[in-house]
Design a protein around this motif. Sequence first.
Motif, short mmCIF file in Angstrom:
data_model
loop_
_atom_site.label_atom_id
_atom_site.label_comp_id
_atom_site.label_asym_id
_atom_site.label_seq_id
_atom_site.Cartn_x
_atom_site.Cartn_y
_atom_site.Cartn_z
N GLU A 1 27.23 54.74 53.78
CA GLU A 1 28.34 54.44 52.86
C GLU A 1 28.60 55.57 51.87
N ASN A 2 27.58 56.41 51.58
CA ASN A 2 27.79 57.49 50.62
C ASN A 2 28.89 58.46 51.08
N PHE A 3 29.11 58.55 52.40
CA PHE A 3 30.12 59.46 52.94
C PHE A 3 31.54 59.01 52.55
N ASP A 4 31.67 57.73 52.14
CA ASP A 4 33.00 57.17 51.84
C ASP A 4 33.40 57.37 50.39
N ILE A 5 32.53 57.93 49.56
CA ILE A 5 32.85 58.09 48.13
C ILE A 5 32.72 59.56 47.76
N THR B 1 34.74 69.11 71.22
CA THR B 1 36.11 69.55 70.91
C THR B 1 36.67 68.82 69.69
N SER B 2 36.16 67.61 69.42
CA SER B 2 36.65 66.83 68.27
C SER B 2 35.56 65.87 67.79
N VAL B 3 35.82 65.25 66.63
CA VAL B 3 34.82 64.37 66.00
C VAL B 3 35.47 63.04 65.65
N GLN B 4 34.78 61.96 66.04
CA GLN B 4 35.19 60.62 65.63
C GLN B 4 34.20 60.14 64.57
N PHE B 5 34.73 59.90 63.34
CA PHE B 5 33.87 59.50 62.22
C PHE B 5 33.67 57.99 62.23
N LEU B 6 32.39 57.58 61.95
CA LEU B 6 32.03 56.18 61.83
C LEU B 6 31.29 55.99 60.51
N ILE B 7 31.52 54.84 59.85
CA ILE B 7 30.83 54.51 58.60
C ILE B 7 29.98 53.27 58.86
N GLU B 8 28.69 53.44 58.74
CA GLU B 8 27.74 52.34 59.00
C GLU B 8 27.99 51.71 60.38
N GLY B 9 28.31 52.54 61.36
CA GLY B 9 28.51 52.10 62.73
C GLY B 9 29.88 51.53 63.01
N GLU B 10 30.79 51.52 62.03
CA GLU B 10 32.13 50.95 62.20
C GLU B 10 33.18 52.06 62.21
N LYS B 11 34.19 51.84 63.02
CA LYS B 11 35.32 52.76 63.05
C LYS B 11 36.36 52.30 62.03
N ARG B 12 36.72 53.19 61.08
CA ARG B 12 37.69 52.88 60.05
C ARG B 12 38.92 53.80 60.19
N GLU B 13 40.05 53.31 59.65
CA GLU B 13 41.27 54.11 59.76
C GLU B 13 41.38 55.13 58.64
N TYR B 14 40.91 54.78 57.45
CA TYR B 14 41.04 55.68 56.31
C TYR B 14 39.68 55.84 55.63
N GLY C 1 37.84 56.52 52.08
CA GLY C 1 37.95 56.46 50.62
C GLY C 1 39.23 55.81 50.15
N SER C 2 39.34 55.73 48.80
CA SER C 2 40.51 55.08 48.18
C SER C 2 41.76 55.93 48.29
N GLU C 3 41.59 57.21 48.56
CA GLU C 3 42.73 58.12 48.65
C GLU C 3 43.43 58.01 50.00
N GLY C 4 42.79 57.38 50.97
CA GLY C 4 43.43 57.11 52.25
C GLY C 4 43.52 58.30 53.18
N GLN C 5 42.39 59.02 53.38
CA GLN C 5 42.37 60.14 54.33
C GLN C 5 42.12 59.59 55.73
N TRP C 6 43.02 59.95 56.68
CA TRP C 6 42.99 59.37 58.03
C TRP C 6 41.74 59.80 58.81
#
Length: 299
Positions: free
Chosen positions: A239-243, A269-282, A284-289
């Motif tokens: 979760e620290n990656f999200d703040i 070739t590319s990276v898919q980010f996951l937070i605590e094992g979940e795929k999120r669309e944005y 942080g609060s700033e809404g980075q895709w």
Amino acid sequence: MATKKKKKNGSLLTIACSLLAILVVLVIFLTKKNTIVTNLKETSFFDRAFGTTPEFVKNHEPEKTEKKQEVIELNNSEVTIKIESEEAPIPEEKLAAPKDEIKTEEIKIKEQEKPVVAEKSETSEKTEKSEKVSEKQSSQSTQKTEKKSETKTEKKAPAQTQIQLCFVEINGDGSVSRRIVKRSVPKNNSPLTYAINELLKGPSLGNSSEKNCMSLIPSGTKLLSAKVQNGIAYLNFNENFDINPYGVEGYVNQLMQIVYTATSFSTVTSVQFLIEGEKREYLGSEGQWIGSPLSRNSF
């Protein structure tokens, strides 16, 4: 008259024989005086025959014969006996005797000495063998120790490889720019995971190429898992990656640092980010895709 002359001649002959016998006894006594007196003293002849012993017999001291040297030499072919005394030196012809004339006792002595020599030789051979065995064992142990030390040395200094890490630096006008650095690390079976963890540690102060570098990835960020499938690296963070305290610019640069570091490997070739094992669309609060895999072209 004839009879008287015969008697007179017979008595003279008897007297002459007696005198001759006395003279012989006297000569013998004089030549063997020491031996006779010694025997008389030792056997106590006068005490037994007459009850008393004359003074010259009592005071008589037998002469001693000193033997200066007695040497027995044992050789392989002969036995040589040398005896030197004051009274009777032995002729040189009798000092050496052929092997066939050696006395039985001297032969026994010679035969008894041979096994001792054999035993000594056997003992020396055994000692030499034991020394050789000990030398071989010590050399083998030394070789083993050297091999172990070489193995330990090899373990302490494994093969090195280079990885590329993406950091940022602040320019004089306050703008943020990307900076790729190379770092030598030990070879391992999970190079992508190792590289992301090295990136999360931040710049190394001992590496001159990383001078003035910094990281905008949030403190306390940890990589929970990583896998690569069809060129896409699936990186799972806590979760620290999200703040990010630096706002929008901080979120953009933290994602860029991860993507550029991961795509430095040819299999990614590319990276898919996951937070605590979940795929999120944005993020942080700033809404980075982050709803889809991001490549270098995304920045």
